[in-house]
Design a protein around this motif. Structure first.
Motif, PDB file in Angstrom:
ATOM      1  N   LEU A   1      53.775  29.395  72.352  1.00 42.06           N
ATOM      2  CA  LEU A   1      52.762  28.367  72.125  1.00 42.06           C
ATOM      3  C   LEU A   1      51.392  28.996  71.895  1.00 42.06           C
ATOM      4  N   THR A   2      50.697  28.537  70.873  1.00 40.51           N
ATOM      5  CA  THR A   2      49.334  29.014  70.618  1.00 40.51           C
ATOM      6  C   THR A   2      48.291  28.143  71.306  1.00 40.51           C
ATOM      7  N   ARG A   3      48.707  26.976  71.775  1.00 39.48           N
ATOM      8  CA  ARG A   3      47.807  26.087  72.522  1.00 39.48           C
ATOM      9  C   ARG A   3      48.635  25.267  73.498  1.00 39.48           C
ATOM     10  N   ALA A   4      47.968  24.710  74.484  1.00 39.66           N
ATOM     11  CA  ALA A   4      48.661  23.930  75.508  1.00 39.66           C
ATOM     12  C   ALA A   4      49.156  22.603  74.946  1.00 39.66           C
ATOM     13  N   LEU A   5      50.256  22.134  75.502  1.00 41.56           N
ATOM     14  CA  LEU A   5      50.804  20.819  75.147  1.00 41.56           C
ATOM     15  C   LEU A   5      50.970  19.992  76.410  1.00 41.56           C
ATOM     16  N   ASP A   6      50.578  18.731  76.344  1.00 38.77           N
ATOM     17  CA  ASP A   6      50.834  17.815  77.442  1.00 38.77           C
ATOM     18  C   ASP A   6      52.211  17.179  77.279  1.00 38.77           C
ATOM     19  N   ARG A   7      52.709  16.607  78.342  1.00 39.70           N
ATOM     20  CA  ARG A   7      54.002  15.930  78.276  1.00 39.70           C
ATOM     21  C   ARG A   7      53.962  14.839  77.206  1.00 39.70           C
ATOM     22  N   GLY A   8      54.965  14.841  76.329  1.00 41.35           N
ATOM     23  CA  GLY A   8      55.031  13.850  75.264  1.00 41.35           C
ATOM     24  C   GLY A   8      54.386  14.286  73.972  1.00 41.35           C
ATOM     25  N   ASP A   9      53.638  15.412  73.975  1.00 39.13           N
ATOM     26  CA  ASP A   9      53.017  15.905  72.737  1.00 39.13           C
ATOM     27  C   ASP A   9      54.089  16.466  71.810  1.00 39.13           C
ATOM     28  N   ALA A  10      53.921  16.219  70.522  1.00 40.17           N
ATOM     29  CA  ALA A  10      54.831  16.777  69.527  1.00 40.17           C
ATOM     30  C   ALA A  10      54.422  18.212  69.206  1.00 40.17           C
ATOM     31  N   VAL A  11      55.404  19.055  68.927  1.00 38.54           N
ATOM     32  CA  VAL A  11      55.148  20.438  68.531  1.00 38.54           C
ATOM     33  C   VAL A  11      54.855  20.452  67.038  1.00 38.54           C
ATOM     34  N   THR A  12      53.663  20.888  66.689  1.00 37.89           N
ATOM     35  CA  THR A  12      53.254  20.983  65.282  1.00 37.89           C
ATOM     36  C   THR A  12      53.268  22.441  64.842  1.00 37.89           C
ATOM     37  N   PRO A  13      53.318  22.697  63.533  1.00 39.50           N
ATOM     38  CA  PRO A  13      53.377  24.097  63.067  1.00 39.50           C
ATOM     39  C   PRO A  13      52.240  24.976  63.567  1.00 39.50           C
ATOM     40  N   ASP A  14      51.047  24.390  63.746  1.00 39.13           N
ATOM     41  CA  ASP A  14      49.913  25.202  64.196  1.00 39.13           C
ATOM     42  C   ASP A  14      49.945  25.468  65.703  1.00 39.13           C
ATOM     43  N   ALA A  15      50.891  24.863  66.420  1.00 34.44           N
ATOM     44  CA  ALA A  15      50.952  25.030  67.882  1.00 34.44           C
ATOM     45  C   ALA A  15      51.872  26.164  68.303  1.00 34.44           C
ATOM     46  N   VAL A  16      52.571  26.787  67.361  1.00 34.96           N
ATOM     47  CA  VAL A  16      53.554  27.814  67.708  1.00 34.96           C
ATOM     48  C   VAL A  16      53.474  29.001  66.758  1.00 34.96           C
ATOM     49  N   ARG A  17      53.949  30.124  67.254  1.00 40.46           N
ATOM     50  CA  ARG A  17      54.093  31.316  66.415  1.00 40.46           C
ATOM     51  C   ARG A  17      55.366  32.046  66.832  1.00 40.46           C
ATOM     52  N   SER A  18      55.892  32.841  65.934  1.00 43.69           N
ATOM     53  CA  SER A  18      57.111  33.599  66.214  1.00 43.69           C
ATOM     54  C   SER A  18      56.759  35.031  66.596  1.00 43.69           C
TER      55      SER A  18
ATOM     56  N   ALA B   1      68.307  28.546  77.464  1.00 49.30           N
ATOM     57  CA  ALA B   1      68.197  29.303  76.216  1.00 49.30           C
ATOM     58  C   ALA B   1      66.779  29.213  75.656  1.00 49.30           C
ATOM     59  N   MET B   2      66.328  30.332  75.074  1.00 45.74           N
ATOM     60  CA  MET B   2      65.012  30.356  74.452  1.00 45.74           C
ATOM     61  C   MET B   2      65.104  29.864  73.014  1.00 45.74           C
ATOM     62  N   VAL B   3      64.056  29.187  72.583  1.00 43.78           N
ATOM     63  CA  VAL B   3      63.980  28.746  71.185  1.00 43.78           C
ATOM     64  C   VAL B   3      63.718  29.990  70.336  1.00 43.78           C
ATOM     65  N   GLY B   4      64.577  30.227  69.347  1.00 45.71           N
ATOM     66  CA  GLY B   4      64.485  31.473  68.591  1.00 45.71           C
ATOM     67  C   GLY B   4      63.764  31.389  67.275  1.00 45.71           C
ATOM     68  N   ALA B   5      63.503  30.184  66.778  1.00 44.19           N
ATOM     69  CA  ALA B   5      62.870  30.036  65.470  1.00 44.19           C
ATOM     70  C   ALA B   5      61.863  28.892  65.506  1.00 44.19           C
ATOM     71  N   VAL B   6      60.749  29.064  64.767  1.00 44.12           N
ATOM     72  CA  VAL B   6      59.694  28.053  64.746  1.00 44.12           C
ATOM     73  C   VAL B   6      60.226  26.714  64.258  1.00 44.12           C
ATOM     74  N   GLU B   7      61.101  26.753  63.239  1.00 44.47           N
ATOM     75  CA  GLU B   7      61.609  25.493  62.690  1.00 44.47           C
ATOM     76  C   GLU B   7      62.453  24.712  63.699  1.00 44.47           C
ATOM     77  N   ASP B   8      62.985  25.402  64.713  1.00 45.49           N
ATOM     78  CA  ASP B   8      63.753  24.711  65.747  1.00 45.49           C
ATOM     79  C   ASP B   8      62.850  24.001  66.749  1.00 45.49           C
TER      80      ASP B   8
ATOM     81  N   ASP C   1      51.713  25.485  78.968  1.00 45.62           N
ATOM     82  CA  ASP C   1      50.463  26.223  78.793  1.00 45.62           C
ATOM     83  C   ASP C   1      50.505  27.089  77.535  1.00 45.62           C
ATOM     84  N   ALA C   2      49.324  27.370  77.014  1.00 42.00           N
ATOM     85  CA  ALA C   2      49.222  28.275  75.873  1.00 42.00           C
ATOM     86  C   ALA C   2      49.783  29.643  76.267  1.00 42.00           C
ATOM     87  N   GLY C   3      50.523  30.258  75.365  1.00 47.23           N
ATOM     88  CA  GLY C   3      51.133  31.552  75.645  1.00 47.23           C
ATOM     89  C   GLY C   3      52.525  31.463  76.216  1.00 47.23           C
ATOM     90  N   ALA C   4      52.982  30.253  76.560  1.00 50.29           N
ATOM     91  CA  ALA C   4      54.319  30.095  77.134  1.00 50.29           C
ATOM     92  C   ALA C   4      55.388  30.343  76.069  1.00 50.29           C
TER      93      ALA C   4
END
Length: 353
Positions: A222-239, A250-257, A268-271
């Protein structure tokens, strides 16, 4: 039956008898010791508090136990606690005996500090790659097995063995047969196994071995924190590709997943994202009119029905057609859309009005 057939049956019976005798020899006994001194805060296992006789018993050494407080406040483990833990592990009691009453658990005396103790502690904290070059040993056989079970190549694996097992792990395979039996499902950061050494028809010995595991895998961070119920957007994650502990879900292995999913809790950000932290978004709302594809053989009929509750993609959702008192169940496949297979009665669950 001819004489040759009788002889063949006799030989077969002798082989089966020998195998049964061999299996019986592996049965064992678990004797709960009266007391044990253990490191405070360290996990307690069966091998810490019981004397294990026989191969079947030795294989259960890594079984985790819970420590309770007795009536006098002292820490203890009872034979009932051991039995409950082994029942949960699916032990075959027909091959084992359990005896003893209560094991009093006391704190081990601390090891006197030495000037180089901090340096040794730091070096033990870091799992390291296992050199697989050269003749195979117990250590290299374990490393290759762990890599296969955890689904990584050996260069993406780091292990930390107990120093007490160093001599045993260095045993060469040449002239011996090494059998390794995992003691639990390999999905944690600590791998446990029982290793047997054979030379011909002779059992040279066995040992319970524990290994701390780290694996290098592609993960989603995660590049930024998310609250419960927030949708994961492309700018919120990095691989990224990181060394991680393989414990937990299991860990999520791909951004598209991850993109499009919803956070089950605050993150939290960085999780590093794990599957248990995410869920599909709600695509059907309670009371919403849904288009239902009713499939029967080669025919598809579309009808409208109302959702009895909110539904996520992939979920089975109860629906009711307007004007009908009965409900049925269909699988949500997209926003405002569901599918029901009329040829599979189990999937069409009608409820009483």
């Amino acid at each position: 039956m001819t004489g040759a057939q009788n002889a063949a049956m006799t030989r077969l019976a002798a082989i089966v008898f020998a195998l049964l005798v061999g299996l019986t020899a592996r049965a064992g006994e678990i004797a709960l010791r009266p007391s044990a001194r253990l490191t405070p805060g360290a996990p307690v296992t069966l091998g810490d508090v019981a004397t294990l006789t026989g191969d079947d018993a030795a294989a259960l050494a890594p079984t985790a136990l819970d420590v309770r407080r007795g009536s006098d406040g002292a820490a203890e483990i009872t034979v009932e606690d051991v039995r409950a833990a082994l029942d949960a592990a699916g032990v075959n009691w027909g091959r084992l005996t359990l005896r003893g009453s209560v094991c009093a658990v006391r704190a081990a005396e601390p090891t006197p500090a030495t000037p180089d103790a901090p340096r040794r502690a730091r070096s033990r904290d870091e799992p390291a790659a296992v050199d697989l070059a050269g003749p195979p040993t117990v250590r290299t056989r374990l490393a290759r097995l762990v890599a296969r079970l955890y689904g990584v190549t050996p260069d993406n694996l780091r292990l930390r063995f107990d120093e007490r097992d160093a001599e045993f792990l260095s045993t060469p395979e040449s002239g011996r047969r090494i059998e390794i039996q995992p003691a639990a499902t390999p999905n944690a950061s600590r791998f446990s196994a029982v290793v047997w050494l054979y030379a011909g028809d002779e059992l040279l010995g066995s040992r319970s071995v524990r290994v701390d595991v780290r694996v290098r895998r592609p993960v989603v961070v995660l590049t930024r924190a998310l609250d419960r119920g927030d949708a994961v957007t492309p700018d919120a994650v990095r691989s990224e590709t990181l060394w991680v502990e393989p414990a937990g879900s299991a860990m999520v292995g791909a951004v598209e997943d991850a993109v499009g999913a919803v956070a089950r809790k605050r993150l939290d950000a960085g999780a590093i994202l794990r599957a248990e932290a995410l869920e599909p978004p709600i695509v059907v709302r309670r009371g919403e009119l849904v288009t239902v594809h009713c499939v029967s053989g080669g025919v598809v009929v579309k009808a409208k029905a109302r959702a009895a509750r909110d539904g996520r993609a992939g979920e089975r959702l109860e629906l009711r057609m307007d004007g009908s008192k009965k409900t049925f169940v269909a699988r949500v496949v997209a926003p405002g859309r569901a599918v029901v297979n009329l040829d599979a009665p189990a999937s069409l669950a009608e409820a009483a009005p």
